[in-house]
Design a protein around this motif. Structure first.
Motif, PDB file in Angstrom:
ATOM      1  N   ASN A 186       0.811  -1.081  -0.028  1.00 51.67           N
ATOM      2  CA  ASN A 186      -0.070  -0.095  -0.064  1.00 51.67           C
ATOM      3  C   ASN A 186       0.885   1.366   0.014  1.00 51.67           C
ATOM      4  N   PRO A 187       0.699   2.285  -1.030  1.00 49.64           N
ATOM      5  CA  PRO A 187       1.513   3.099  -0.849  1.00 49.64           C
ATOM      6  C   PRO A 187       1.496   4.101   0.196  1.00 49.64           C
ATOM      7  N   ASP A 188       0.453   4.078   1.230  1.00 42.93           N
ATOM      8  CA  ASP A 188       0.521   4.726   2.571  1.00 42.93           C
ATOM      9  C   ASP A 188       1.536   4.089   3.352  1.00 42.93           C
ATOM     10  N   GLN A 189       1.356   2.896   3.369  1.00 39.30           N
ATOM     11  CA  GLN A 189       2.522   2.256   4.042  1.00 39.30           C
ATOM     12  C   GLN A 189       4.007   2.488   3.833  1.00 39.30           C
ATOM     13  N   THR A 190       4.350   2.691   2.642  1.00 37.37           N
ATOM     14  CA  THR A 190       5.746   3.323   2.206  1.00 37.37           C
ATOM     15  C   THR A 190       6.011   4.628   2.399  1.00 37.37           C
ATOM     16  N   LYS A 191       4.737   5.419   2.237  1.00 32.60           N
ATOM     17  CA  LYS A 191       4.980   6.864   2.142  1.00 32.60           C
ATOM     18  C   LYS A 191       5.316   7.435   3.852  1.00 32.60           C
ATOM     19  N   GLN A 192       4.760   6.616   4.732  1.00 29.52           N
ATOM     20  CA  GLN A 192       5.119   7.248   6.230  1.00 29.52           C
ATOM     21  C   GLN A 192       6.726   6.895   6.535  1.00 29.52           C
ATOM     22  N   PHE A 193       7.228   6.153   5.876  1.00 30.83           N
ATOM     23  CA  PHE A 193       8.640   6.038   5.991  1.00 30.83           C
ATOM     24  C   PHE A 193       9.351   7.032   5.373  1.00 30.83           C
ATOM     25  N   VAL A 194       8.673   7.432   4.330  1.00 29.63           N
ATOM     26  CA  VAL A 194       9.376   8.840   3.327  1.00 29.63           C
ATOM     27  C   VAL A 194       9.288   9.828   4.527  1.00 29.63           C
ATOM     28  N   THR A 195       8.086  10.099   5.031  1.00 33.55           N
ATOM     29  CA  THR A 195       7.991  11.130   6.032  1.00 33.55           C
ATOM     30  C   THR A 195       8.952  11.214   7.229  1.00 33.55           C
ATOM     31  N   MET A 196       9.095   9.917   7.741  1.00 31.47           N
ATOM     32  CA  MET A 196      10.050   9.805   8.745  1.00 31.47           C
ATOM     33  C   MET A 196      11.358  10.209   8.697  1.00 31.47           C
ATOM     34  N   TYR A 197      11.965   9.603   7.563  1.00 33.00           N
ATOM     35  CA  TYR A 197      13.454   9.883   7.030  1.00 33.00           C
ATOM     36  C   TYR A 197      13.471  11.403   6.309  1.00 33.00           C
ATOM     37  N   LYS A 198      12.365  12.080   5.674  1.00 36.05           N
ATOM     38  CA  LYS A 198      12.579  13.260   5.547  1.00 36.05           C
ATOM     39  C   LYS A 198      12.864  14.309   6.625  1.00 36.05           C
ATOM     40  N   ASN A 199      11.945  13.960   7.628  1.00 34.51           N
ATOM     41  CA  ASN A 199      12.107  14.595   8.957  1.00 34.51           C
ATOM     42  C   ASN A 199      13.321  14.592   9.616  1.00 34.51           C
ATOM     43  N   LEU A 200      14.281  13.470   9.439  1.00 29.33           N
ATOM     44  CA  LEU A 200      15.323  13.125  10.063  1.00 29.33           C
ATOM     45  C   LEU A 200      16.616  13.566   9.203  1.00 29.33           C
ATOM     46  N   LEU A 201      16.203  13.852   8.057  1.00 22.87           N
ATOM     47  CA  LEU A 201      17.558  14.437   7.331  1.00 22.87           C
ATOM     48  C   LEU A 201      18.443  15.457   7.740  1.00 22.87           C
ATOM     49  N   PRO A 202      17.717  16.611   8.526  1.00 26.20           N
ATOM     50  CA  PRO A 202      18.462  17.594   9.272  1.00 26.20           C
ATOM     51  C   PRO A 202      19.167  17.158  10.536  1.00 26.20           C
ATOM     52  N   PHE A 203      18.699  15.985  10.939  1.00 33.16           N
ATOM     53  CA  PHE A 203      19.227  15.615  12.287  1.00 33.16           C
ATOM     54  C   PHE A 203      20.705  15.237  12.338  1.00 33.16           C
ATOM     55  N   GLN A 204      21.449  15.783  13.248  1.00 31.33           N
ATOM     56  CA  GLN A 204      22.864  15.583  13.354  1.00 31.33           C
ATOM     57  C   GLN A 204      23.143  14.786  14.626  1.00 31.33           C
TER      58      GLN A 204
END
Length: 290
Positions: A186-204
């Protein structure tokens, strides 16, 4: 004791509390429900223990009180496609602890649930220890996983109209061509992890290490390197390589570092109870009970 808890997005998850209530509490968000029959046989072909969650709970509850739930399974059933951020994951974990009236607890997570544990540790003072399996505490592969999850989401979108006939045949592990595998989720299943890693990209992750003042352990299987083909962005996620490279620095920062040795000890095999419990249980006893 089992209980249904309503999470911050309104979805309901079954959580459990068991074990020695006189001792410290360990949170296990990796506690998958046992699988039987043909589904169990298929999991075994992939090197997965069909009783993974039960064995973790049983393996620790004779000594510790254990909070257990299958957070990944829950999110696959109830995707939080636009809001699976580090903040919401942490709020979910703390809400579960609140509902079970657990104030302080240790945490064990593996892979993306390991990185969730790091986010938890820097956002609350309720954690008494942290174990991260299968994900490096510093120089984490957030950028690489952003690429992989984006590609996975794109494939899920493109393949959502495939008929059941297109993927009804059972594929055995040795038959997989990782360059050409088709994602059928289901695309929604995979999209949630896109959301998670997108929010983690600036994380140092290196910059938060001075905020960690609890016992902590990181480990990986000695063959935990995943090389993704063109379908997934031609990236390499070298978990064990990053942990080995930074072992000295991690130890200077206060981490205990372990490499789980063994033939075929890859990302999947190093998360099984037979590999993990002999490592984490003595560590937990030493760091929480002594």
């Amino acid at each position: 004791m089992n209980k249904i808890v309503k999470l911050n997005d309104g979805s309901e998850i079954e959580v459990g509390l068991t074990g020695n209530s006189n001792n410290k509490t360990i949170m296990l968000p990796i506690a998958k429900k046992s699988v039987y029959g043909q589904a169990a046989k298929t999991l075994k072909l992939w090197g997965m223990d069909p009783e993974l969650g039960n064995k973790f709970v049983e393996g620790l509850s004779d000594t510790f009180q254990v909070v257990f739930f299958d957070y990944e399974g829950h999110r696959l059933e109830h995707p939080n496609e636009d809001n699976l951020t580090p903040e919401t994951i942490v709020k979910d974990f703390l809400l579960i602890a609140d509902e079970l009236k657990v104030e302080k607890f240790g945490y064990y997570g593996y892979s993306w649930l390991a990185l969730a544990g790091l986010q938890l540790a820097i956002r609350t003072n309720r954690l008494e220890c942290l174990i991260m399996g299968g994900f490096p505490p510093i120089e984490g592969p957030y950028k690489e996983m952003m690429t992989v999850t984006n590609k996975t989401f794109e494939q899920a979108l493109n393949n959502q109209d495939l008929s059941e006939a297109d993927h009804s045949e059972q594929i055995l592990p040795e038959e997989i061509d990782w360059d050409n595998i088709q994602v059928q989720m289901n695309p929604d299943q995979t999209k949630q992890f896109v959301t998670m890693y997108k929010n983690l990209l600036p994380f140092q992750d290196k910059k938060v290490q001075d905020r960690l003042h609890i016992p902590r352990l990181t480990f990986a299987g000695e063959e935990d390197t995943i090389i993704y083909g063109e379908n997934f962005g031609n990236v390499s996620v070298d978990v064990v390589g990053l942990i080995k490279k930074n072992k000295r620095e991690l130890e200077q920062l206060g981490w205990d570092v372990e490499i789980v040795e063994g033939v075929g000890m890859d990302h999947t095999k190093a998360m099984q109870p037979a590999a993990v419990l002999p490592l984490i249980k003595p560590w937990l006893i030493k760091n929480l009970l002594s």
